[in-house]
Design a protein around this motif. Structure first.
Motif: not given
Length: 431
Positions: A171, A174-175, A182, A185
């Motif tokens: 994460r 990718s973000s 992260a 999440e």
């Protein structure tokens, strides 16, 4: 008329995320399990801490809080331990062996700490010890190491064995999220526990590394001998820097045999790997492990590394194996620690490094830093420098060097007046 075979009796310790799925699969697949084993398998009792909790698919009459009494019953053939932790799991497993029952467990922490003790107890009482689900969830990994590769020489095991940290790092990449975001999440999605310490600080992966190294190298590797670093210090800047250099960051468990074959090492830490490496494409909470053997070459095992149903699949596989042994008179492989190789400390591990420095932006600083590397026997492969308003960043990638040499290099760099800080240190693997 065929003789009716006595049903095998199974005691289940713990009925949480994995245990409940084990109980469900034993019921829904009862006919298939009986056909594969050669005898029916029955759930004889389920030991839990909260007996009043509703457990779908589990007969309330089977539920008990007396785990010790359950494993001591003379009619129990197999104990499936899904409690986790050291105690009371250790005592219950020993009691099971003493009463003639075989054991299936997913308890990586206990195996990493007291594996030899459990092996010895199983051997003493003529019972089986199976633990496929202890490492990499549903992925068939330990049995290939213990059995399929028993005639080969394994030189290296490298992989992603913790789904929570892989999700977090994935994460972040990718973000562009930071570590804290992260992790939040991962917690919201159920990948991380309320207390994520075991995962994010590398304890979970270190226990698995100890188990893998012990099996792969026929040597006892204690948990305390595994070098451990977690992902809490990995920053978004580290992830971005890796991407700029055609790499990604993964938390790796690495177990290696020394080039001279006289020692082994086991370590867990974040590392940069090339985007071309197969492990770079392992996303989310999945696990993947490379095994490098002398004759078989490079083998890769990939799949879901956690979760109730996938992990229960591995447990059921072990249950079938030990029940078949009960019916046919076979035995599980015991401990293989004949090699007795020493476990080298982290300081002797040789690998490459990625080092980020904040320095004064003026002539001669790069040369000064390069001299420090040279003085400590660490060869530089590449350097990237950016500067603005009197400040500069140096990104240094080294050639292979001992970890102890790198540590002394970093200590010397920190003493330089021209170095404001060592921002990050990360090993480079897979090249």
């Amino acid at each position: 008329m065929a003789e009716r075979v006595r049903p095998l009796q199974v005691a289940l310790l713990g009925c949480g995320v994995v245990g409940s799925q084990v109980a469900r699969l034993m019921t829904t697949h009862a006919a298939d399990l009986a056909a594969r084993i050669g005898a029916p398998v029955e759930l004889a009792g389920v030991a839990v801490r909260r007996p009043d909790k509703v457990r779908e698919g589990v007969d309330p009459e089977l539920v008990t809080t007396d785990a010790a009494g359950l494993v001591s019953r003379g009619d129990i053939d197999v104990v499936v331990e899904m409690i986790g932790g050291i105690e009371p799991a250790r005592s219950l497993i020993q009691a099971a062996f003493a009463n003639g029952a075989s054991v299936v467990t997913a308890n990586k922490a206990l195996l990493a700490k007291d594996g030899p003790l459990l092996y010895a107890a199983a051997e003493k009482h003529g019972a089986d010890l199976y633990f496929e689900a202890a490492v990499a969830g549903a992925i068939p990994l330990l049995r290939p190491l213990r059995e399929s590769l028993a005639g080969d020489k394994v030189n290296r095991v490298l992989g992603i064995v913790n789904g929570t940290t892989n999700f977090i790092l994935d994460r972040m990449e990718s973000s562009g999220a930071g570590y804290g975001e992260a992790l939040s999440e991962a917690t919201a999605l159920g990948y991380a526990e309320a207390d994520p310490t075991a995962d994010v600080e590398g304890f979970d992966a270190a226990a698995k590394a100890a188990i893998l190294a012990g099996i792969a190298f026929h040597t006892r590797v204690h948990l305390d001998e595994v070098h451990r670093e977690g992902v809490t210090e990995v920053t978004a800047a580290d992830i971005a820097c890796a991407r700029d250099m055609g790499r990604t960051v993964k938390l790796l468990a690495i177990c290696e045999r020394a080039e001279d074959g006289r020692s082994v090492t086991a370590r867990v830490h974040p590392a940069m790997i090339p985007l071309s490496h197969p492990l770079a494409s392992v996303r989310g909470a999945y696990n993947a492990v490379f095994v490098e053997a002398e004759a078989a070459g490079r083998l890769m095992f990939y799949g879901p590394g956690a979760g109730g149903v996938p992990t229960a699949s591995a447990v059921l596989g072990d249950l079938v194996a030990t029940c078949r042994n009960r019916v046919g008179g076979g035995r599980a492989p015991g401990e293989s620690a004949y090699a007795r190789l020493p476990v080298s400390p982290m300081g002797e591990v040789v690998t490459r490094y990625h080092i980020s420095l904040d320095v004064v932006d003026k002539p001669g600083v790069l040369a000064q830093c390069a001299m420090v590397f040279a003085d400590h026997g660490v060869s530089i492969d590449s350097v990237r420098q950016t500067g603005k308003d009197g400040e500069a960043s140096l990104i240094v990638v080294t050639h292979r060097a001992p970890d102890a040499a790198l540590a002394s290099t970093v200590a010397a760099l920190r003493r330089l007046d021209t170095v404001h800080g060592v921002v990050s240190i990360m090993r480079v693997e897979g090249e």
